[in-house]
Design a protein around this motif. Structure first.
Motif, short mmCIF file in Angstrom:
data_model
loop_
_atom_site.label_atom_id
_atom_site.label_comp_id
_atom_site.label_asym_id
_atom_site.label_seq_id
_atom_site.Cartn_x
_atom_site.Cartn_y
_atom_site.Cartn_z
N ASN A 1 1.21 -1.07 0.67
CA ASN A 1 0.05 -0.09 0.33
C ASN A 1 0.73 1.53 0.03
O ASN A 1 0.58 2.26 0.28
CB ASN A 1 -0.81 0.31 0.98
CG ASN A 1 -2.39 1.37 1.06
OD1 ASN A 1 -2.68 1.00 0.27
ND2 ASN A 1 -2.82 1.04 1.56
N ALA A 2 1.76 1.67 -0.43
CA ALA A 2 2.89 2.09 -0.60
C ALA A 2 2.45 3.31 -2.10
O ALA A 2 3.52 4.65 -1.31
CB ALA A 2 4.48 1.57 -1.12
N GLY A 3 1.97 3.02 -2.71
CA GLY A 3 1.60 4.29 -3.54
C GLY A 3 2.46 4.54 -4.43
O GLY A 3 2.58 5.02 -5.10
N ASP A 4 2.72 3.01 -4.89
CA ASP A 4 4.67 3.06 -6.07
C ASP A 4 3.74 2.68 -7.47
O ASP A 4 4.38 2.57 -8.41
CB ASP A 4 4.88 2.06 -5.31
CG ASP A 4 5.10 1.06 -5.40
OD1 ASP A 4 3.48 0.68 -5.92
OD2 ASP A 4 5.56 -0.02 -5.10
N GLY A 5 2.42 2.66 -7.71
CA GLY A 5 1.64 2.50 -8.89
C GLY A 5 1.47 0.80 -9.43
O GLY A 5 1.77 0.77 -10.36
#
Length: 338
Positions: free
Chosen positions: A172-176
């Protein structure tokens, strides 16, 4: 921007779907992401199977200790008989082995039957982390959550279980790298509300209605076709990041089923500020549009290059492929021609 190639249940044209071997091969063949279908066990473990009914994709029927688990259920309005993941614990499911779902078409893949155990979603996340390091490029996961309304009704909320798995795995790191897709838009909303910020893709069929809306609204539920109109697409803008459709909606066909080119759906989706993907690119005559079939045998490869080129040449954002290497080949050929 080139379209991404997503290994549909891994490299499911070459290995039994949703197995470690299928996922590893998909990455080795150039896939940018893999797509696990996600269902739940009785004890709330998320496992990757095409459906919660596993009679045709595992050796469960060969296990006499599970014979009494065979049942008939109604799932999303369809009556099914078989063995269902929600009637097993993970400890029980891990004793099973995967089998090719389409042995009459994928005979080579079927030679790998009973070799590979089932996987949990957390196993897929770990595997993609490891493989990303090996190939030195990020490999995404396009997670399809199946039958959310049904699982909610039996006390297994997929949004809650999925959010926990994603956070525990560090995805859920928002890295795509994470994309969430479902035929039930309400499920995408619930996952987002739990703080999971992966890309949200609404799966749409060529006909029928989303089951979550049928359960809520009955006969008044909108059809998938309503979402595919210009008004429907603009209505989705800002609520989801994109849509994913069967490839038949990308191909323009006449009344006899012959392809004349591409439809305008890709352009319409982009005009509504939506990404668009399609499923599933497969080379066998059985799955190709009539125009591209060659020979009499349904399992033989037809003129898949022409169909793939028609679809990949539309400006589509991504495609799901059972044979990722073939989609990558055509995509790269088109890029070289620009």
């Amino acid at each position: 921007m080139q379209p991404i190639v997503i290994g549909h249940r891994g490299a499911s044209g070459y290995r039994p779907e949703h197995t470690r071997s299928a996922y590893e091969l998909a990455v080795a063949l150039g896939a940018d992401a893999v797509e696990p279908d996600i269902v739940a066990t009785r004890d709330g473990v998320l496992v990757v199977r095409h459906e919660n009914e596993i009679g045709s994709t595992t050796d469960v029927a060969a296990h006499p200790e599970f014979a009494a688990r065979r049942a008939t259920k109604v799932i999303d309005g369809i009556r099914l008989t078989g063995w269902f993941t929600e009637d097993f614990t993970w400890a029980e499911l891990r004793t099973l082995r995967a089998r090719e779902r389409l042995p009459e078409v994928r005979k080579t893949s079927a030679t790998f039957d009973d070799r590979f155990p089932l996987l949990r979603l957390r196993d897929v996340f770990k595997l993609m982390d490891r493989l990303s390091g090996r190939v030195r490029r990020p490999i995404g996961v396009v997670a399809e959550l199946k039958h959310a309304t049904y699982f909610q009704s039996i006390g297994l909320p997929l949004d809650e279980l999925f959010a926990a798995e994603v956070n525990d795995a560090g995805w859920n790191a928002g890295d795509g790298r994470l994309t969430i897709e479902s035929f039930e838009r309400s499920l995408l909303d619930k996952v987002y509300a739990r703080g999971i910020y992966g890309k949200r893709i609404f799966l749409l069929e060529a006909r029928g209605k989303p089951y979550d809306e049928v359960a809520l609204l009955g006969p008044k539920a909108p059809h998938y076709a309503d979402y595919l109109s210009d008004t429907g697409l603009y209505g989705l803008s800002g609520k989801v990041d994109g849509i994913s459709v069967p490839k038949s909606l990308i191909l323009a066909t006449d009344a006899d089923g012959h392809v004349s080119g591409a439809s305008d759906l890709v352009d319409a989706a982009h005009a509504a500020d939506l990404e668009i993907y399609c499923w599933t690119l497969r080379p066998e005559n059985r799955y190709l549009a009539k125009t591209f079939r060659r020979g009499r045998l349904r399992a033989d490869f037809g003129n898949w290059q022409a169909e793939f080129r028609t679809i990949l040449g539309t400006g589509i954002d991504g495609v799901f492929a059972d044979h990722p290497d073939l989609a990558v080949l055509v995509r790269d050929e088109l890029a070289a021609e620009d």
